[in-house]
Design an enzyme around this catalytic site. Structure first.
Site, PDB file in Angstrom:
ATOM      1  CE1 TYR A  44      -3.745   2.423   0.404  1.00  0.00           C
ATOM      2  CE2 TYR A  44      -2.495   3.348   2.229  1.00  0.00           C
ATOM      3  CZ  TYR A  44      -3.544   3.435   1.334  1.00  0.00           C
ATOM      4  OH  TYR A  44      -4.377   4.523   1.368  1.00  0.00           O
ATOM      5  CG  ASP A  80       5.837   3.869   0.881  1.00  0.00           C
ATOM      6  OD1 ASP A  80       6.076   4.654   1.831  1.00  0.00           O
ATOM      7  OD2 ASP A  80       4.696   3.680   0.420  1.00  0.00           O
ATOM      8  CE  LYS A 106       0.688   5.513   8.014  1.00  0.00           C
ATOM      9  NZ  LYS A 106       0.799   4.732   6.793  1.00  0.00           N
TER      10      LYS A 106
END
Ligand code: PLP
Length: 429
Positions: free
Chosen positions: A144, A239, A267
């Protein structure tokens, strides 16, 4: 019995918000529950609208590595707020935060801040295409990378739970340049390079998969991707939106010693404020406007409040890297404890753990790719989740998401958690 305040909140939210939530996983559909409406959170605990306390293993999906509302996060924030919350002009805090990130990630020579992980990835992909003059990208099934069109192909996270591997509304055109390989399977990547010679701009990978449940990279997998991309003239994008500042101060590139061409972050770098970033080799980053031809922009990018919060967190983590072995140790305790209690109760369960990120899979062996993940017993996971919630534990509301430990979690808390999990296993067996 009257309605709980939590239920009322959800009913009211459903009247005005699409689906009652701003991100699908928060609806708790996958575990057959209603959402937890957070009233406040402190340390390792979240408190819902009824005042019920939950030991929290979601941690806002990663950012809360020090626990919620830590003094570290909040230090100096009021002063920054009072000076103005956005200028549409550069400010010094951006430079300071950039320097702090680049010190932690030697592969990042230049960086640009954005407002979310999705934006970071979307921009990095455009940049990779601009840098190589190629159109195609390779991602992994179950990986994702946010909800940009080109990345919502065989994607993980909420889109897995909801069984829409490619979302409605993503055009064939947007999806056609996205090729999908199998995680932990270098041959599947090699085959794509062979089928599309000189057409692949980049391989994007979560160096620890975190959105199909936590899946660790097998030995040689990330090294192999580095070598393959280099030989094929494609860029390697790590990522590290989840793993950055989590699996180690310098993310998985520090753990593995592998230098990707581009890195995406999110995040933790905002300490809970909406921040993302992408960065990498100078020669690639210099292709971005205003220096180069690849356009990318953001009205609120580099927002001073968000920069300060991120800087606070990064500065603290740099000086307190003993946190990382602690998270690793607590995670191992959960893995061993859960697998043992599974065995005692005849419940096939395995815990995938890497540096304090984990998933409890109801399956006898730790999965290594999406197909294996999908063999987990999601019904049993839902029951486990429901029973643990009643006992005051907030676990990832889907079999396909990770649990996140924080510095606010203690050995005593983990002992309590394991005790309750063991009792729940007895009920489930
Ligand atoms: C969460 C996540 C994203 C998307 O970040 P948002 O801030 O939710 O847009 C991208 N990549 C990975 C690996 C993620 O875990």
């Amino acid at each position: 019995m009257g309605r709980s305040r939590n239920e009322t909140c959800y009913e009211q939210a459903l009247e005005v918000l699409a689906g009652g939530v701003d991100s699908p996983v928060r609806a708790f559909h996958a575990v057959g529950e209603m959402p937890v409406f957070a009233e406040h959170a402190k340390g390792a605990y979240v408190y819902d609208e009824d005042g019920k306390a939950y030991m929290d293993f979601i941690g806002s999906w990663g950012p809360m590595i020090l626990g919620h509302a830590s003094d570290v996060q909040l230090d100096g924030i009021e002063e920054v707020l009072k000076k103005g919350t956005s200028f549409g002009l550069p400010s010094k805090l951006e430079t300071m935060t950039a320097r702090a990130v680049e010190e932690a990630f030697p592969s990042i020579e230049k960086i640009r801040f954005v407002n979310s992980g999705t934006e970071a990835v979307m921009s990095a992909i455009r940049l990779a295409r601009g840098a190589t003059g190629r159109d195609k990208i390779i991602k992994f099934a179950g990986g994702y990378h946010g909800h940009a069109d080109a990345l919502l192909v065989d994607a993980g996270s909420g889109s897995l739970t909801y069984g829409t591997p490619s979302s409605a509304g993503v055009t064939k055109g947007a999806a056609k340049d996205t090729l999908t390989a199998r995680y932990n399977d270098l041959n599947s990547v090699r085959a794509l390079f062979q089928a599309y010679p000189d057409q692949v701009a980049a391989v994007i990978v979560e160096p620890v998969a975190g959105n199909m449940g936590v899946i660790a990279p097998e030995d040689g997998f990330l090294e192999g991707l580095r070598e393959l991309t280099r030989n094929e003239g494609a860029l390697l994008i790590f990522d590290e939106v989840i793993t950055g500042f989590r699996t180690a101060f310098g993310g998985m590139q520090e753990v593995t010693g592998i230098q990707p061409d581009l890195t995406t972050l999110g995040k933790i770098i905002g300490g809970g404020m909406p921040v993302g970033a992408f960065g990498g080799r100078e020669e690639v980053m210099s292709l971005l406007a205003p220096q180069g031809p690849v356009y990318q922009a953001g009205t609120l990018s580099g927002n001073p409040v968000a920069m300060k919060m991120g800087l606070n967190l990064i500065g603290y983590l740099k000086e307190h890297q003993e946190i990382y072995p602690k998270l690793e140790r607590l995670g191992e305790r959960i893995k061993q404890g859960i697998e043992e209690k599974g065995k005692d109760n005849g419940i096939p369960v395995s815990v995938s753990h890497q540096n304090g990120m984990l998933t409890i899979f109801f399956r006898s062996e730790v999965p290594k790719n999406l197909e294996e993940v999908q063999q987990s017993d999601t019904r049993r996971y839902a029951l486990f989740h429901q029973k643990m919630r009643k006992r005051g534990y907030l676990l990832a509301p889907s079999q396909f998401e990770g649990m996140f430990l924080s510095d606010a979690h203690t050995d005593e808390m983990i002992s309590l958690f394991l005790l309750d999990a063991g009792e729940v296993f007895e009920e489930l067996s």
